[in-house]
Design a protein around this motif. Structure first.
Motif, short mmCIF file in Angstrom:
data_model
loop_
_atom_site.label_atom_id
_atom_site.label_comp_id
_atom_site.label_asym_id
_atom_site.label_seq_id
_atom_site.Cartn_x
_atom_site.Cartn_y
_atom_site.Cartn_z
N VAL A 109 0.83 -1.21 0.00
CA VAL A 109 0.00 0.00 0.00
C VAL A 109 0.87 1.26 0.00
CG1 VAL A 109 -1.64 1.34 1.39
CG2 VAL A 109 -2.03 -1.09 1.01
N ARG A 110 1.88 1.28 0.84
CA ARG A 110 2.72 2.49 0.94
C ARG A 110 3.55 2.71 -0.32
NH1 ARG A 110 3.71 4.22 6.97
NH2 ARG A 110 1.81 3.36 7.85
N ALA A 111 4.10 1.65 -0.89
CA ALA A 111 4.85 1.81 -2.14
C ALA A 111 3.91 2.27 -3.26
CB ALA A 111 5.54 0.50 -2.52
N ASN A 112 2.67 1.80 -3.24
CA ASN A 112 1.72 2.19 -4.27
C ASN A 112 1.28 3.65 -4.16
OD1 ASN A 112 1.88 -0.18 -5.65
ND2 ASN A 112 0.05 -1.08 -4.73
N VAL A 113 1.45 4.25 -3.00
CA VAL A 113 1.20 5.69 -2.87
C VAL A 113 2.17 6.45 -3.78
CG1 VAL A 113 1.39 7.68 -1.31
CG2 VAL A 113 0.21 5.61 -0.55
N VAL A 114 3.44 6.06 -3.73
CA VAL A 114 4.43 6.72 -4.58
C VAL A 114 4.17 6.39 -6.05
CG1 VAL A 114 6.90 6.94 -5.10
CG2 VAL A 114 6.13 6.71 -2.72
N ARG A 115 3.81 5.16 -6.33
CA ARG A 115 3.48 4.81 -7.72
C ARG A 115 2.28 5.61 -8.21
NH1 ARG A 115 4.69 -0.38 -5.54
NH2 ARG A 115 6.72 -1.05 -6.34
N GLY A 116 1.30 5.84 -7.34
CA GLY A 116 0.15 6.67 -7.71
C GLY A 116 0.56 8.08 -8.07
N PHE A 117 1.51 8.62 -7.31
CA PHE A 117 2.05 9.94 -7.63
C PHE A 117 2.65 9.94 -9.04
CE2 PHE A 117 6.16 12.13 -7.95
CZ PHE A 117 5.72 13.45 -7.97
N LEU A 118 3.45 8.93 -9.34
CA LEU A 118 4.07 8.85 -10.66
C LEU A 118 3.03 8.69 -11.76
CD1 LEU A 118 7.14 6.66 -9.71
CD2 LEU A 118 7.19 9.04 -10.50
N ILE A 119 2.05 7.83 -11.53
CA ILE A 119 1.01 7.61 -12.52
C ILE A 119 0.26 8.91 -12.82
CG2 ILE A 119 -1.24 6.47 -12.88
CD1 ILE A 119 0.07 4.03 -11.36
N HIS A 120 -0.05 9.67 -11.79
CA HIS A 120 -0.77 10.93 -12.00
C HIS A 120 0.11 11.99 -12.65
CE1 HIS A 120 -4.75 10.31 -10.22
NE2 HIS A 120 -4.15 9.37 -9.52
N ASN A 121 1.39 11.70 -12.79
CA ASN A 121 2.30 12.60 -13.48
C ASN A 121 2.83 12.00 -14.78
OD1 ASN A 121 2.96 15.25 -11.95
ND2 ASN A 121 2.68 13.69 -10.37
N GLY A 122 2.06 11.07 -15.35
CA GLY A 122 2.36 10.55 -16.68
C GLY A 122 3.37 9.43 -16.73
N VAL A 123 3.66 8.79 -15.59
CA VAL A 123 4.63 7.70 -15.56
C VAL A 123 3.91 6.40 -15.17
CG1 VAL A 123 6.76 6.83 -14.53
CG2 VAL A 123 6.46 9.30 -14.88
N PRO A 124 3.50 5.59 -16.15
CA PRO A 124 2.87 4.32 -15.81
C PRO A 124 3.90 3.39 -15.17
CG PRO A 124 3.16 4.51 -18.18
CD PRO A 124 3.60 5.80 -17.58
N ILE A 125 3.59 2.91 -14.00
CA ILE A 125 4.51 2.04 -13.27
C ILE A 125 3.70 1.05 -12.45
CG2 ILE A 125 4.70 3.70 -11.36
CD1 ILE A 125 7.66 2.79 -11.07
N GLN A 126 4.13 -0.20 -12.44
CA GLN A 126 3.41 -1.24 -11.70
C GLN A 126 4.32 -1.79 -10.62
OE1 GLN A 126 1.89 -3.56 -15.23
NE2 GLN A 126 0.40 -4.04 -13.64
N GLY A 127 3.70 -2.26 -9.60
CA GLY A 127 4.40 -2.94 -8.53
C GLY A 127 3.60 -4.13 -8.06
N ALA A 128 3.90 -4.56 -6.88
CA ALA A 128 3.22 -5.71 -6.31
C ALA A 128 1.74 -5.40 -6.07
CB ALA A 128 3.88 -6.11 -5.00
#
Length: 102
Positions: A78-97
């Protein structure tokens, strides 16, 4: 507040800026620099494009960050996905667990 953080706040609604700031401090960068890091620029045309390799580096950094904080299981995802959400909302598609257990 940086441009990338403002964009995240405007498009995502509820955000955890403290967690993002903690992650950026951990890797020695700013939120805007983190977004920029995920892109490369073609030498011949100047065209900007996403780097698969750099997004993999960010995922490694996220794994190290959550481990350093002692987060495991669902909390780590959940916590790592917070940062991934930030990146996604800034045009960086990124996936994690993905957390699959209740």
């Amino acid at each position: 507040m940086t441009g990338a953080v403002a964009r995240w706040r405007a498009t995502a609604g509820r955000v955890d800026e403290d967690l993002l700031a903690d992650f950026c401090h951990h890797i020695g960068t700013t939120p805007d620099e983190l977004v920029t890091f995920c892109f490369l620029c073609r030498r011949d045309t100047g065209e900007r494009f996403l780097s698969v390799r750099r997004r993999a580096v960010v995922n490694t950094w996220l794994d190290e960050f959550v481990a350093a904080r002692g987060w495991t299981g669902k909390e780590a995802v959940v916590r790592a996905n917070v940062v991934r959400g930030f990146l996604i909302h800034n045009g960086v598609p990124i996936q994690g667990a993905v957390w699959l257990r209740g």
